[in-house]
Design an enzyme around this catalytic site. Structure first.
Site, mmCIF file in Angstrom:
data_model
loop_
_atom_site.group_PDB
_atom_site.id
_atom_site.type_symbol
_atom_site.label_atom_id
_atom_site.label_comp_id
_atom_site.label_asym_id
_atom_site.label_seq_id
_atom_site.Cartn_x
_atom_site.Cartn_y
_atom_site.Cartn_z
ATOM 1 N N LYS A 263 41.387 46.629 45.076
ATOM 2 C CA LYS A 263 41.968 46.282 43.783
ATOM 3 C C LYS A 263 40.848 45.809 42.858
ATOM 4 O O LYS A 263 39.779 45.421 43.311
ATOM 5 C CB LYS A 263 43.021 45.178 43.941
ATOM 6 N N HIS A 264 41.122 45.817 41.575
ATOM 7 C CA HIS A 264 40.112 45.388 40.616
ATOM 8 C C HIS A 264 39.837 43.898 40.767
ATOM 9 O O HIS A 264 40.736 43.100 41.053
ATOM 10 C CB HIS A 264 40.554 45.699 39.192
#
Length: 622
Positions: A263-264
């Protein structure tokens, strides 16, 4: 024996039997208690969700305590309230309460008295997924402090095992394919195979383009840019590089198995998800240089190419707006909550600016290789002026109720002093220019920093640095053009650029995550983020170029195929994300293994679709 003595002996025997029965009954009850406690613990263990652990706080003090926490990924953050535990019932009988804690990152636990007095030294601990833990708070004799320690009651599960299994499966399939292709390439095996099948179709299958490193591929139109006129000069490494970026992008967009590193990043720093979009932008710039140069050499006018650039920009922007606003399935797009920035929109603007700059200075004749930068000084000057604009707006623009030059996430970061200053000037410009309702409403900074302000990672100010990233990719294309078939010169120039950009990143960040002048930040598309990812891009492109186009050890398969149809794959995976076979109902939604399997299958489906389209000569031209 007398009757009296016999009765006495009988009574003793009965008493012993009763006592034995009582002991057996007590043991049975104890075993039942242990059994039920075990079942309760097991149920509690199973009730934990993904990335959660159970923490039982045992308080032996005579005063109530409060427990707070903060994530180690949260820079200069306020402690968050976990819960309160009442005083001990009596000496030797601690009071206890149970809490759910997050296991994605290490946590710092602090125990305070109700008077806010810190009772013990803050504890840093990384809890394991679905593990059971106890925090013991004990009194120290003749001291105002307490003794705090964390012990493991139930072992956590290994949540990373599915990744290892998936890696071995995919590696095994790749090895089997390589071994099979090698065997089919042997003359003796081919002869036996032909005798068994007796079909000329077998020869066609063996010599097909699937993974054939030595086969010349017919040139097709690039997804965004005009096709090069020379089929033999198309570099497979560029499409392979694009395909690698796109495949990882699809995988992380589908969820990446719900692992935090797919995920970012919440704010500063890098995860796998933060790598791929800049690489896609970079390779778009490289393709721009090659395409424009070849079309100019084939006789196309600059004005006609400019019209095509404007048309492609418009198409990309419109498609991007439609894709990121999925309510179009329920009727016409509503302006009220329409998000304007997005991935394809940023690609469109970056392509427009860089292609126009290249059209102004591109040469349709060959020049000395040492002038691959000096020949294009006007465009370099424009890019540097844009970067100066970014620096001035970022660090000099006054933002209401926020410190000038603020680069933080707001929320609970910076000790909660600038809660509504998320993104500083970048966030302020987007909210002022586009409107609060027309930008991204749930940024990744909400996960750790608990921000409440909308913030768009594809906003206006960050697009300037996206242009810089595209132009650095264009420079890679210029190197390929000016050095042509001099592989050593091309790779050495790539490495020099990678080293140069890496040094700039080290200076800007001071080789730290949060303590530099300009931290690496994907949400802001900071200058250090661009230089760092461009450094990685040059190095990775060297490796792919050497393996695919120089040594021809690898054909680029399977990444080559989505790289040839990148816009179709990107738009398709966004539009059909919720449909089978890309998504299905899972038995246990709290399982990393099931999420990982679903996301790997979905990504593999798009790779297979791109291969089928490649074989059918179907390419989406914009």
């Amino acid at each position: 024996m007398s009757k009296k003595k016999l009765n006495k002996t009988t009574n003793v025997s009965v008493a012993q039997k009763d006592r034995h029965a009582t002991q057996e009954n007590m043991k049975y009850q104890e075993s039942l208690i242990v059994f039920y406690l075990s079942i309760a613990a097991l149920i509690k263990h199973r009730s934990l969700k993904m990335d959660e652990a159970l923490l039982k706080v045992n308080n032996e003090l005579t005063t109530d305590v409060t427990v707070s926490w903060t994530s180690q990924e949260c820079y200069q953050c306020l402690y968050q309230h976990l819960g309160a535990v009442s005083a001990a019932l009596s000496p030797g009988q601690p009071s206890s309460s149970e809490f759910i804690v997050n296991t994605q990152h290490g946590l710092t636990i602090m125990v305070n008295a109700t008077s806010a007095q810190q009772l013990c030294k803050a504890l840093t601990f990384h809890f394991g997924e679905q593990g059971n833990y106890s925090l013991w708070i004990k009194d120290l004799n003749n001291s105002s402090e307490a003794d705090c320690s964390i012990v493991t009651d139930g072992k956590p599960v290994n949540s990373y095992t599915p990744i290892l299994i998936a890696f071995f499966i995919l590696t095994g399939l790749a090895l089997l394919f390589a071994i099979g292709k090698t065997l089919l390439g042997l003359e003796a095996v081919r002869r036996v195979f032909f005798q068994l099948t007796g079909s000329m179709e077998t020869e066609r299958l063996i010599n097909s383009e699937l993974g054939s490193p030595g086969r010349t591929v017919t040139t097709v139109t690039d997804n965004i840019l005009p096709p090069p006129p020379s089929p033999s000069k198309r570099l497979r490494s560029l499409d392979t590089f694009r395909g690698i970026s796109l495949t990882i992008m699809v995988f992380v967009n589908y969820g990446g198995g719900k692992y935090w590193f797919f995920k970012h990043s919440s704010w500063n720093g890098l995860t796998v998800a933060d790598l791929v979009f800049p690489w896609f932008v970079f390779i778009m710039g490289t393709s721009t240089a090659l395409s424009i140069n070849m079309l100019l050499r084939s006789g196309s006018s600059r004005s006609s190419l400019l019209k095509k650039v404007l048309w492609r920009t418009l198409l990309l922007f419109v498609i991007g707006v439609v894709v990121i606003n999925p309510n179009y399935c329920q009727g016409p797009l509503s302006w009220e909550n329409l998000r304007i920035p997005g991935v394809l929109q940023r690609l469109a603007w970056s392509y427009l600016v860089v292609a126009c700059l290249d059209l102004l200075v591109a040469r349709d004749t060959w020049w000395s290789p040492v002038l691959d930068i000096l020949l294009y000084w006007p465009s370099w000057l424009c890019v540097l002026l844009l970067e100066v604009t970014w620096l001035c707006l970022t660090f000099l623009l006054p933002v209401p109720d926020c410190p000038t030059g603020y680069l933080g996430p707001g929320g609970i970061g910076d000790m909660g002093l600038y809660a509504n200053c998320t993104g500083g000037a970048a966030g302020y410009i987007d909210r002022w220019l586009l409107g609060v309702k027309h930008i991204y409403q749930t940024p990744s900074s909400r996960v750790i920093y608990a921000t409440q302000m909308p913030f768009d990672p594809e906003g206006v100010l960050g697009s300037i640095n996206s242009i810089l990233m595209t132009y650095l990719g264009l420079q890679a294309g210029k190197i390929i053009l000016h050095y042509r078939d001099l592989h050593t010169s091309i790779m050495s120039r790539f490495l020099i650029w990678g080293l140069f950009l890496g040094v700039i990143s080290a200076i800007l960040t001071r080789c730290s995550k949060d303590g530099g002048f300009i931290p690496v930040n994907k949400n802001l598309w900071s200058l250090s983020y661009v230089t760092t990812l461009a450094c990685f891009a040059f190095v990775l492109l060297v490796l792919v170029y050497y393996v695919v186009d120089v040594r021809k050890w690898w054909s680029g398969a399977p990444f080559y195929y989505p790289g040839m149809n990148s816009i179709l794959v990107y738009v398709g995976h966004e539009v059909f994300e919720q449909y089978f076979p890309f998504r299905w109902q899972m038995i246990n939604i709290q399982s990393h293994a099931e999420h990982l399997a679903q996301n790997v299958v979905a990504t593999s489906c798009w790779v297979f679709i791109s291969y089928v389209l490649y074989r059918k000569k179907i390419f989406w031209k914009i």
